[in-house]
Structures are given as structure tokens and as C-alpha cells.
Design a protein around this motif. Structure first.
Motif, PDB file in Angstrom:
ATOM      1  N   THR A  60       0.820  -1.220   0.000  1.00 58.09           N
ATOM      2  CA  THR A  60       0.000   0.000   0.000  1.00 58.09           C
ATOM      3  C   THR A  60       0.850   1.265   0.000  1.00 58.09           C
ATOM      4  OG1 THR A  60      -1.893  -1.045   1.086  1.00 58.09           O
ATOM      5  CG2 THR A  60      -1.694   1.334   1.301  1.00 58.09           C
ATOM      6  N   ASP A  61       1.806   1.354   0.912  1.00 54.70           N
ATOM      7  CA  ASP A  61       2.607   2.576   0.994  1.00 54.70           C
ATOM      8  C   ASP A  61       3.438   2.770  -0.268  1.00 54.70           C
ATOM      9  OD1 ASP A  61       1.739   3.555   3.446  1.00 54.70           O
ATOM     10  OD2 ASP A  61       3.204   2.409   4.583  1.00 54.70           O
ATOM     11  N   ALA A  62       3.958   1.686  -0.823  1.00 52.01           N
ATOM     12  CA  ALA A  62       4.759   1.804  -2.040  1.00 52.01           C
ATOM     13  C   ALA A  62       3.904   2.274  -3.213  1.00 52.01           C
ATOM     14  CB  ALA A  62       5.418   0.466  -2.364  1.00 52.01           C
ATOM     15  N   VAL A  63       2.694   1.747  -3.324  1.00 50.40           N
ATOM     16  CA  VAL A  63       1.783   2.183  -4.386  1.00 50.40           C
ATOM     17  C   VAL A  63       1.457   3.661  -4.217  1.00 50.40           C
ATOM     18  CG1 VAL A  63      -0.583   1.982  -5.263  1.00 50.40           C
ATOM     19  CG2 VAL A  63       0.773  -0.077  -4.845  1.00 50.40           C
TER      20      VAL A  63
ATOM     21  N   HIS B 234       4.372   5.847  -5.049  1.00 51.24           N
ATOM     22  CA  HIS B 234       4.599   5.899  -6.497  1.00 51.24           C
ATOM     23  C   HIS B 234       3.609   6.863  -7.160  1.00 51.24           C
ATOM     24  CE1 HIS B 234       5.681   4.528 -10.524  1.00 51.24           C
ATOM     25  NE2 HIS B 234       4.375   4.445 -10.785  1.00 51.24           N
ATOM     26  N   LEU B 235       2.346   6.783  -6.774  1.00 54.32           N
ATOM     27  CA  LEU B 235       1.315   7.617  -7.397  1.00 54.32           C
ATOM     28  C   LEU B 235       1.481   9.091  -7.048  1.00 54.32           C
ATOM     29  CD1 LEU B 235      -1.844   5.374  -6.803  1.00 54.32           C
ATOM     30  CD2 LEU B 235      -0.499   5.596  -8.905  1.00 54.32           C
ATOM     31  N   THR B 236       2.035   9.375  -5.885  1.00 56.95           N
ATOM     32  CA  THR B 236       2.153  10.763  -5.422  1.00 56.95           C
ATOM     33  C   THR B 236       3.592  11.273  -5.408  1.00 56.95           C
ATOM     34  OG1 THR B 236       2.326  10.057  -3.106  1.00 56.95           O
ATOM     35  CG2 THR B 236       0.114  10.489  -3.961  1.00 56.95           C
TER      36      THR B 236
ATOM     37  N   ARG C 101       3.205  15.060  -4.484  1.00 56.01           N
ATOM     38  CA  ARG C 101       2.064  15.459  -5.308  1.00 56.01           C
ATOM     39  C   ARG C 101       0.790  15.268  -4.495  1.00 56.01           C
ATOM     40  NH1 ARG C 101       1.436  11.867 -10.065  1.00 56.01           N
ATOM     41  NH2 ARG C 101      -0.093  13.438 -10.748  1.00 56.01           N
ATOM     42  N   ARG C 102      -0.146  16.193  -4.668  1.00 56.47           N
ATOM     43  CA  ARG C 102      -1.416  16.134  -3.955  1.00 56.47           C
ATOM     44  C   ARG C 102      -2.506  15.636  -4.917  1.00 56.47           C
ATOM     45  NH1 ARG C 102      -1.229  16.461   1.627  1.00 56.47           N
ATOM     46  NH2 ARG C 102       0.406  17.929   2.244  1.00 56.47           N
TER      47      ARG C 102
ATOM     48  N   ALA D 248      -5.512   7.415 -11.075  1.00 57.98           N
ATOM     49  CA  ALA D 248      -4.089   7.161 -11.279  1.00 57.98           C
ATOM     50  C   ALA D 248      -3.739   5.721 -10.915  1.00 57.98           C
ATOM     51  CB  ALA D 248      -3.252   8.139 -10.448  1.00 57.98           C
ATOM     52  N   GLY D 249      -4.334   5.209  -9.829  1.00 57.27           N
ATOM     53  CA  GLY D 249      -4.093   3.823  -9.449  1.00 57.27           C
ATOM     54  C   GLY D 249      -4.570   2.851 -10.508  1.00 57.27           C
ATOM     55  N   ALA D 250      -5.728   3.129 -11.103  1.00 56.19           N
ATOM     56  CA  ALA D 250      -6.250   2.267 -12.164  1.00 56.19           C
ATOM     57  C   ALA D 250      -5.355   2.301 -13.394  1.00 56.19           C
ATOM     58  CB  ALA D 250      -7.664   2.697 -12.533  1.00 56.19           C
ATOM     59  N   ASP D 251      -4.838   3.486 -13.717  1.00 60.11           N
ATOM     60  CA  ASP D 251      -4.002   3.625 -14.915  1.00 60.11           C
ATOM     61  C   ASP D 251      -2.630   2.989 -14.736  1.00 60.11           C
ATOM     62  OD1 ASP D 251      -6.054   5.060 -16.089  1.00 60.11           O
ATOM     63  OD2 ASP D 251      -5.192   7.032 -15.627  1.00 60.11           O
ATOM     64  N   GLN D 252      -2.046   3.150 -13.555  1.00 61.04           N
ATOM     65  CA  GLN D 252      -0.654   2.738 -13.371  1.00 61.04           C
ATOM     66  C   GLN D 252      -0.498   1.353 -12.772  1.00 61.04           C
ATOM     67  OE1 GLN D 252       1.957   5.891 -11.829  1.00 61.04           O
ATOM     68  NE2 GLN D 252       0.314   7.393 -12.222  1.00 61.04           N
ATOM     69  N   PHE D 253      -1.572   0.816 -12.202  1.00 57.62           N
ATOM     70  CA  PHE D 253      -1.527  -0.532 -11.636  1.00 57.62           C
ATOM     71  C   PHE D 253      -2.751  -1.312 -12.134  1.00 57.62           C
ATOM     72  CE2 PHE D 253       1.035   1.999  -8.771  1.00 57.62           C
ATOM     73  CZ  PHE D 253       2.141   1.181  -8.546  1.00 57.62           C
ATOM     74  N   PRO D 254      -2.726  -1.763 -13.385  1.00 58.60           N
ATOM     75  CA  PRO D 254      -3.878  -2.470 -13.959  1.00 58.60           C
ATOM     76  C   PRO D 254      -4.298  -3.658 -13.093  1.00 58.60           C
ATOM     77  CG  PRO D 254      -2.263  -1.972 -15.660  1.00 58.60           C
ATOM     78  CD  PRO D 254      -1.612  -1.637 -14.351  1.00 58.60           C
ATOM     79  N   GLY D 255      -5.596  -3.763 -12.907  1.00 61.31           N
ATOM     80  CA  GLY D 255      -6.136  -4.856 -12.107  1.00 61.31           C
ATOM     81  C   GLY D 255      -6.333  -4.513 -10.649  1.00 61.31           C
ATOM     82  N   LEU D 256      -5.668  -3.452 -10.180  1.00 58.62           N
ATOM     83  CA  LEU D 256      -5.818  -3.070  -8.779  1.00 58.62           C
ATOM     84  C   LEU D 256      -7.138  -2.337  -8.553  1.00 58.62           C
ATOM     85  CD1 LEU D 256      -4.686  -2.807  -5.900  1.00 58.62           C
ATOM     86  CD2 LEU D 256      -3.452  -0.759  -6.664  1.00 58.62           C
TER      87      LEU D 256
END
Length: 440
Positions: free
Chosen positions: A66-69, A72-74, A79-80, A89-97
Motif C-alpha cells: 500500500t505505501d509503495a503504491v 509511487h502515485l504521489t 504530489r497532492r 491514477a491507481g487504475a491507470d498505473q496498476f492495472p487490475g488493482l
């Protein structure tokens, strides 16, 4: 699901690739089935098994990463990303999550009962983020900041003293900002539009230096029984819930992380300041309750500094009867009313009338309807005193520590979205909708 569950390593992108492959295969199985309303029992059981397996995999992945994801996203929390931006962003960068935009768009406009429940996966993700002190704390801070829409409309309000939104009217009268709910077609019930408009109005009121006090009140409504009467709020719009128009990100979680939390804890204007008093803008809030405050309407009262009700008004949290969780009412009502009365209200559906002795736990003053305006004016004068904002800031910190709030929301994220897809809730909102259709 026949495919073996993925074995995740401590390496983020190796684990993410394994999750994407597993969920991609599962999505293929779901796509081969008929649309949900057309499935037979065996097909629906297969779909549920597939979703359960994927959700178990997502939970295990997030348990490690969780913290690593989030970092990475922020960009390591530099980034806010507001909640909608974060899940996208989570859907785009971590498909299936998380569900993709294509998956969500395909279900847009469908009744809740016809959807696969992709928002449950958003709840799993948000719950994991909020469970983390670092990631959750950063997200909470981000959601306490003014929205871009609010900043864009601030100058117009400063120039005119009025801001008319689709479902909310904001007016400056003297030293008070009056926010009026104007969802007249549905007894001022909450929907996606009202939630967004309320956050804008609250932001602008907190940002305008002329405003010393905020006032929330319901406007007049169109319902035949209450036509031309003011109503505070009927809570969640159950028709919209049935029709799949109540979003998890924008409504169920967004209202708690957004405007309601801003009412309670203030607006975060300087996230880099060391002292909370320097980071936030706090102002006291008054609620003027006409007719009733049901569900989300009553939840609002629990974060306000002064509640004034007309003598014929009543309060209720019918979430147990509806089958859902009453927001943060389970956290906040016991603090004000005690455990026993809270159970009667939340679990037993007890309605509290303004003239009941127990109403003192919910409202501060009860007056005749004709005297409500004068009572609000007196409260504005009292709460506009210079020391009020500082003291209510300290009360908020003492009454509801941020970690307690965060931990509650982590569980709420998972439980509430699952309840909105549960069979008993879907059956109840369908019966209500059918009855309303029959009445015309």
C-alpha cells in the motif's frame, strides 16, 4: 476461479505484474458471461467466485505494497492527488488493482443491481490507504484543501456576496455565510451534485475573510406533503442509489473526506506550516433545522457548533433500516448522546423529536418556527466572537483525533460500499422505487 492465486513478492512491480495478469484472466471470464441481469444462478455464482478471488488477491497485494503504491502515485507524497485523481491514477498505473475507466463507463447509467460492483474494489484500495498512517494522513490532508472549483469561484463570491450553484445557494449576510440546500425536488436529499456543491460552498465560505460564521439551512421543497415548507435534509437520495447514481468516490467516501470534514476540522490552506492553527482556517457553524434532519442531514448536525431546531422538527438515522452505515454517525453520535441512546437511534431506528428530553444531545435550542430566524441571528452574534474559532479548533482536536478519524474511515470505506451492493439493500431500494412509480 481455476487459475492459481498469484504469489506476491516484496518487489512492487513484480507483484503488480502478477496481479495484472491474474485479474486480466478473471476479467476475461466475466466478459464471457451474459450481462448480470441476464445470468442464471450458476453463471452468477461463477461471477461472484471470480470477484471474490480477485478481491482476495488485491487485499494480499495491498497488505504488502500500500505505501509503495501510494508513494509511487504521489511521487513520494510530493504530489497532492484528490480522491478521484488518486483512484484514477491507481487504475491507470496498476492495472487490475482498481476498475478501469472503461469498466466504470460501461456501467454508467445502469441500476445498482445490474452492476458488477467494481466500486467495491475502490473501497478495498481506499481502506488500505487510510489504514496506513503515512499514506492515509497525506490523503486526508489533501482532501482538506480547497478544490480547484472553489478557488475558481472565490473572486466572484467576493465581488457579489452570492454564489448560485445547481443545488446550493451561498449568500453573505453581514458577517455570516448562509448556505441553503436547494434540492427541492427530493426533500433536499443528498446526491452527487449536492455533495460537490456543498464542498464548493463550504470552501468559499471558509476562504472569504469577511465570513466569521457559517449557517446551514434547507430551502423550500416541492413535495406535496411539504410544499413551500423548508426542510433541512432527507439524507441520501435512495432513488439515485437504486439507479446507480450514488458514487463511492464522489459521495460515500468523498463527502466524509470532503465538506463534512472541513466543517469539523477546518480548511487546510498551508500544508507546510508546523502548527495546525497555522495550517487551517476554522470557523464556527450553525445548523437551522426545519421539519426534519434525516440520515445524512442528522449526521451533519453532529459536527456543527450550534444547532437550532423548530419545535415540530425531528431527527433520525434510519441507516440500519435502509441497510447501510450512517456515515460517521456511529463514531460521533455516541460522543454526544452516549452509547445507549446511540444504539436506539442507529440500530433501532428511534426518531428524536425536538421537544423530547433527549433532543438536548442533538440540538442546543428549540424554538417556534416563527422565531427560528431571530434565534439564528442571536447565535451568529455569539459565535462571531474572536476567540470562538480558536477554541472550536482545540475542541475538534480533543474530541476526534485524526488517527481515530482515519482508522474509522478505513473500515467505513470497505463496509459502506459493500453494503450498497448487498442483496438486502438492493431489494429495499427496488421496492421503494417500484412503490414510487406506482404512485406516479
Amino acid at each position: 476461479m481455476e487459475a492459481a492465486a498469484p504469489q506476491f513478492t516484496g518487489m512492487l512491480f513484480d507483484a503488480a505484474a502478477a496481479l495484472a495478469e491474474y485479474v486480466g484472466a478473471a476479467d476475461g471470464l466475466i466478459a464471457a458471461l451474459p450481462a448480470k441481469p441476464e445470468r442464471n444462478t450458476a453463471q452468477q455464482e461463477l461471477a461472484e467466485d471470480v470477484h471474490h478471488a480477485c478481491r482476495s488477491a488485491r487485499r494480499r497485494f495491498l497488505g504488502l505494497h500500500t505505501d509503495a503504491v501510494y508513494n509511487h502515485l504521489t511521487a513520494c507524497r510530493t504530489r497532492r492527488l484528490r480522491l478521484p485523481e488518486l483512484v484514477q491514477a491507481g487504475a491507470d498505473q496498476f492495472p487490475g488493482l482498481l476498475p478501469s475507466r472503461v469498466q466504470l463507463d460501461a456501467e454508467s447509467g445502469q441500476p445498482q443491481a445490474h452492476k458488477e460492483g467494481h466500486e467495491i474494489d475502490q473501497g478495498i484500495f481506499c481502506g488500505a490507504v487510510l489504514r496506513s498512517p503515512e499514506a492515509g494522513g497525506h490523503l486526508i490532508d489533501t482532501m482538506l484543501m480547497p478544490t480547484p472549483r472553489s478557488l475558481a469561484l472565490l473572486d466572484a463570491f467576493r465581488a457579489t456576496g452570492t454564489l448560485e450553484l445547481d443545488s446550493v445557494l451561498l449568500e453573505l449576510r453581514g458577517q455570516a455565510a448562509h448556505i441553503t440546500f436547494r434540492n427541492s425536488h427530493c426533500l433536499n436529499a443528498e446526491d452527487n451534485v449536492l455533495i460537490a456543491d456543498m464542498e464548493t460552498a463550504v470552501d468559499v465560505a471558509l476562504l472569504d475573510d469577511r465570513v466569521r460564521v457559517g449557517v446551514l439551512r434547507g430551502g423550500t421543497v416541492d413535495h406535496p406533503r411539504y410544499r413551500d415548507k423548508r426542510v433541512f435534509s432527507a439524507g441520501i437520495n435512495l432513488k439515485d442509489l437504486r439507479n446507480g447514481a450514488i458514487s463511492f468516490v464522489g459521495f460515500l467516501l468523498g463527502r466524509e473526506l470532503g465538506y463534512i470534514h472541513k466543517l469539523s476540522r477546518g480548511l487546510l490552506t498551508d500544508p507546510d506550516a508546523a502548527a495546525w492553527s497555522d495550517r487551517t482556517v476554522h470557523k464556527p457553524w450553525i445548523g437551522a433545522v426545519d421539519t426534519f434532519a434525516i440520515g445524512g442531514g442528522m449526521q451533519l448536525l453532529l459536527v456543527l457548533d450550534r444547532v437550532i431546531a423548530e419545535s415540530s422538527a425531528y431527527f433520525s438515522l434510519p441507516a440500519a433500516e435502509e441497510g447501510i452505515v450512517p456515515g460517521l454517525g456511529n463514531l460521533r453520535l455516541p460522543r454526544l448522546a452516549g452509547a445507549r441512546l446511540s444504539r436506539q437511534v442507529i440500530l433501532g431506528g428511534r426518531r428524536i423529536h425536538a421537544t423530547d428530553p433527549e433532543a438536548r444531545f442533538v440540538c442546543d435550542e428549540v424554538v417556534d418556527a416563527a422565531e427560528l430566524d431571530d434565534a439564528v441571528d442571536r447565535a451568529i452574534a455569539e459565535l462571531a466572537a474572536p476567540a470562538v474559532a480558536a477554541n472550536r479548533r482545540m475542541l475538534a482536536l480533543a474530541e476526534e483525533p485524526l488517527d481515530l478519524y482515519r482508522q474509522y474511515l478505513a473500515e467505513f470505506s470497505v463496509v459502506q460500499v459493500a453494503r450498497t451492493y448487498s442483496e438486502d439493500v438492493l431489494a429495499k431500494v427496488e421496492r421503494r422505487w417500484q412503490a414510487s412509480q406506482a404512485r406516479g
